[in-house]
Design a protein around this motif. Structure first.
Motif, short mmCIF file in Angstrom:
data_model
loop_
_atom_site.label_atom_id
_atom_site.label_comp_id
_atom_site.label_asym_id
_atom_site.label_seq_id
_atom_site.Cartn_x
_atom_site.Cartn_y
_atom_site.Cartn_z
N ILE A 251 4.48 6.02 -9.53
CA ILE A 251 4.59 5.02 -8.46
C ILE A 251 5.99 5.05 -7.85
CG2 ILE A 251 4.64 2.54 -7.97
CD1 ILE A 251 2.34 2.23 -10.02
N TYR A 252 7.00 5.13 -8.71
CA TYR A 252 8.38 5.17 -8.23
C TYR A 252 8.62 6.38 -7.34
CZ TYR A 252 13.39 6.01 -8.13
OH TYR A 252 14.67 6.29 -7.71
N SER B 276 7.06 6.12 -4.02
CA SER B 276 7.73 5.13 -3.17
C SER B 276 9.10 5.59 -2.71
CB SER B 276 7.87 3.81 -3.93
OG SER B 276 6.64 3.40 -4.49
N TYR C 294 -0.45 7.16 -3.07
CA TYR C 294 -0.23 5.77 -3.47
C TYR C 294 -0.22 4.93 -2.19
CZ TYR C 294 1.80 1.78 -6.02
OH TYR C 294 2.03 0.55 -6.60
N VAL D 229 -2.72 -2.79 0.43
CA VAL D 229 -2.59 -3.55 -0.82
C VAL D 229 -3.87 -3.52 -1.67
CG1 VAL D 229 -3.21 -5.82 0.13
CG2 VAL D 229 -1.63 -5.67 -1.78
N ALA E 287 -4.28 -1.80 -5.26
CA ALA E 287 -4.73 -2.63 -6.39
C ALA E 287 -5.76 -1.86 -7.22
CB ALA E 287 -5.33 -3.93 -5.88
N LYS E 288 -6.64 -1.15 -6.53
CA LYS E 288 -7.68 -0.39 -7.24
C LYS E 288 -7.05 0.74 -8.06
CE LYS E 288 -11.46 -2.42 -5.57
NZ LYS E 288 -12.70 -2.79 -6.25
N HIS F 269 -4.02 0.65 -9.38
CA HIS F 269 -3.44 -0.02 -10.55
C HIS F 269 -4.52 -0.30 -11.59
CE1 HIS F 269 -0.17 -1.81 -7.71
NE2 HIS F 269 0.21 -0.64 -8.16
N PHE G 161 -13.59 -8.67 -1.95
CA PHE G 161 -12.81 -7.73 -2.74
C PHE G 161 -12.83 -8.13 -4.21
CE2 PHE G 161 -9.76 -4.55 -3.53
CZ PHE G 161 -8.71 -5.06 -4.29
N LEU H 233 -11.70 -7.23 -8.22
CA LEU H 233 -10.64 -6.54 -8.95
C LEU H 233 -10.63 -6.98 -10.39
CD1 LEU H 233 -8.21 -4.57 -8.43
CD2 LEU H 233 -6.79 -6.60 -8.13
N ALA I 111 -3.09 -5.46 -12.57
CA ALA I 111 -3.47 -5.13 -11.19
C ALA I 111 -3.70 -6.41 -10.39
CB ALA I 111 -4.71 -4.25 -11.18
N TYR J 69 -1.65 -7.69 -7.13
CA TYR J 69 -2.41 -7.94 -5.91
C TYR J 69 -2.14 -9.35 -5.37
CZ TYR J 69 -6.40 -9.04 -2.92
OH TYR J 69 -7.19 -9.45 -1.87
N VAL K 218 12.47 -1.34 -5.02
CA VAL K 218 11.68 -0.30 -5.67
C VAL K 218 12.14 -0.02 -7.12
CG1 VAL K 218 12.98 1.72 -4.85
CG2 VAL K 218 10.54 1.91 -5.21
N ALA L 122 9.84 -0.78 -10.37
CA ALA L 122 9.55 0.32 -11.30
C ALA L 122 9.74 -0.12 -12.74
CB ALA L 122 10.43 1.53 -10.99
#
Lengths: 235, 251
Positions: free
Chosen positions: A72-73, A76, A86, A90, A94-95, A97, B62, B64, B69, B73, B90, B94
């Protein structure tokens, strides 16, 4: 800013990160941390990752471990990485993740439980554990079935995506670990899952030639482990 | 359409999601999925989460699942969620991912396995499993050491040296609070040595009150219920220490 990847190509999450960087043209220095030689337990490496695991990265003076966090880092921090790895959206994110989290307790746990206790333990001078291996296999097979019936439902890639994401890399590299097991075991566990085999092929093609390059280690490792097992059985 | 949170407060990650929503004034409907009554195995719930686990959410159309996650979200779509919960930076983000990932295979795995197999299982209609409990305990103890020496290193009151809590603090603090289900002896033996962890739990509780206490009231209710159940089984009035599972007999 220099990027260093502390990896062992025998580690599934290490491979995912290597393929990701190569595919996206991210420059890096690969620092091998040889797990079989115990290099993950040195005080030097503890400075990089106090959890003593690969992969870990150092980017300038920023250190990070846990492969999903790293993927992910990198997605990004490097602007050249295409959105599908990635997505900025949003809900799509989310999916991703969600499947990466599911992976920890399912495919990853099952795969490691099975393969470590069936063969890889020998490389560390540890005994095999058929009970733990059987439990691992059960979870591994259930996980493969769930990937086929749910995560790959609208394919070609996970989550109905038409292009691969970091989740595809992470999970496929895990499935590839079974390449070091005995052929009969591999066939028994993976053979029935045609959809999985196609997905591996799709990820391979999407990340060619890096996928094969990084996985070149699997075949000689399999042979070495086979010999090791034969020697151990003779004792 | 209001956000729906499918939860059983007996499940630690369910508590974390509920707590996050309350803290941030996120309007939601809590739909109870009673694990002890096997409601997670119904075809209706399978439509919500095919993995048959809580928590899960439905936001409009949606769906989830997986608590981390879900937290990320919610932090992303609800305005008014302060940056410190899931920073835009970031690097900070991380590090939060890193501890959340570590959590799955360490503290969460160890504490859930130990609590369920040594204590909670009967309330879920399952047998106790001393062997699985012992394995869980080993991982739990190692995880608490790592929590103190790695994640709580630094000057800040919260994880990763931060002066404000993040979703990682919520998830992990709720994970440690799960141990409050254990009887006092067990809980003190396991948590007692970890003063830094106990301080951090207290700091997290203070930063998130009154919701933290409200969400965790069930944990103390479960503890009392289990205590009563154990003493009922003791028809002959034997002391609790004799009746404990063999793995940590005081005899």
């Amino acid at each position: 800013m220099a990027l260093k990847l502390y990896v062992d190509r025998m580690s599934q999450p290490s491979r995912a990160i290597l393929i990701f960087c190569k595919k996206n043209g991210i420059e890096f220095e690969e620092v091998k941390i040889d797990l079989a030689k115990g290099q993950h337990r040195t005080p030097d490496f503890a400075e990089v990752n106090p959890m003593k695991q690969v992969p870990a990265i150092v980017h300038g003076d920023f250190t990070l471990f846990e492969s999903h966090a790293i993927l992910i880092y990198l997605a990004s921090a490097f602007p050249e990485v295409a959105d599908h790895w990635y997505p900025a959206d949003v809900r799509q994110r989310a999916k991703i993740h969600s499947v990466l989290d599911w992976h920890h307790s399912n495919l990853r746990r099952g795969s490691v439980g099975y393969i470590f206790n069936t063969i890889i333990a020998l490389a560390f001078g540890l005994p095999l554990n058929p009970n733990a291996a059987a439990e691992g296999e059960k979870l591994l097979s259930a996980s493969l079935a769930t990937i086929e019936s749910f995560w790959l439902e609208d394919g070609p890639f996970l989550l109905g995506n038409s292009q691969p994401s970091i989740a595809d890399l992470a999970l496929v590299c895990e499935v590839m670990q079974i390449e070091v097991a005995d052929e009969n075991d591999r066939e028994r566990i993976l053979g029935p899952h045609k959809r999985i085999l196609k997905w591996i092929e799709d990820v391979k093609n999407a990340t060619a030639p890096h996928f094969d390059d990084i996985h070149v280690i699997m075949s000689p490792t399999k042979e070495r482990l086979k010999e090791l097992k034969a020697r151990v059985n003779k004792l | 359409m209001t956000l729906k949170v499918y939860a059983d407060r007996m499940s630690q990650p369910s508590r974390t999601v509920i707590l996050f929503c309350k803290l941030n004034g996120i309007d939601f409907e809590e739909v109870r999925i009673d694990l002890a009554k096997r409601q997670h195995l119904t075809p209706e719930f399978k439509e919500i989460n095919p993995m048959k686990q809580v928590p899960a959410i439905v936001d409009g159309r949606f769906k989830l699942f997986e608590s981390h996650a879900i937290l990320i979200y919610l932090a992303g779509v609800f305005p008014g969620v302060a940056d410190h919960w899931y920073p835009a930076d970031v690097f900070k983000r991380a590090k939060i991912h890193s501890v959340l990932d570590w959590y799955h295979s360490n503290l969460r795995l160890g504490s859930a396995a130990y609590v369920r197999n040594s204590t909670l299982a009967p309330l879920l209609g399952l047998p106790l499993n001393p062997k699985a409990a012992a394995e869980g305990e080993k991982l739990l103890l190692a995880s608490l050491v790592q929590l103190e020496s790695v994640w709580l290193k630094g000057k800040g009151r919260f994880l990763l040296g931060s002066s404000q809590p993040s979703i990682a603090d919520l998830s992990l603090a709720c994970g440690v609070m799960h141990l409050e289900i254990l009887d006092d002896e067990d809980r003190d033996r396991i948590l007692g040595p970890h003063k830094r962890v106990l301080k951090w739990i207290e700091d997290t509780r203070i930063a998130t009150r009154p919701h933290f206490d409200e969400v965790h009231s069930i944990v103390f209710k479960l503890k009392e219920k289990l205590k009563k159940q154990r003493s009922k089984e003791n028809d002959f009035g034997e002391s609790e220490s004799i009746r404990k599972a063999p793995l940590h007999s005081k005899m």
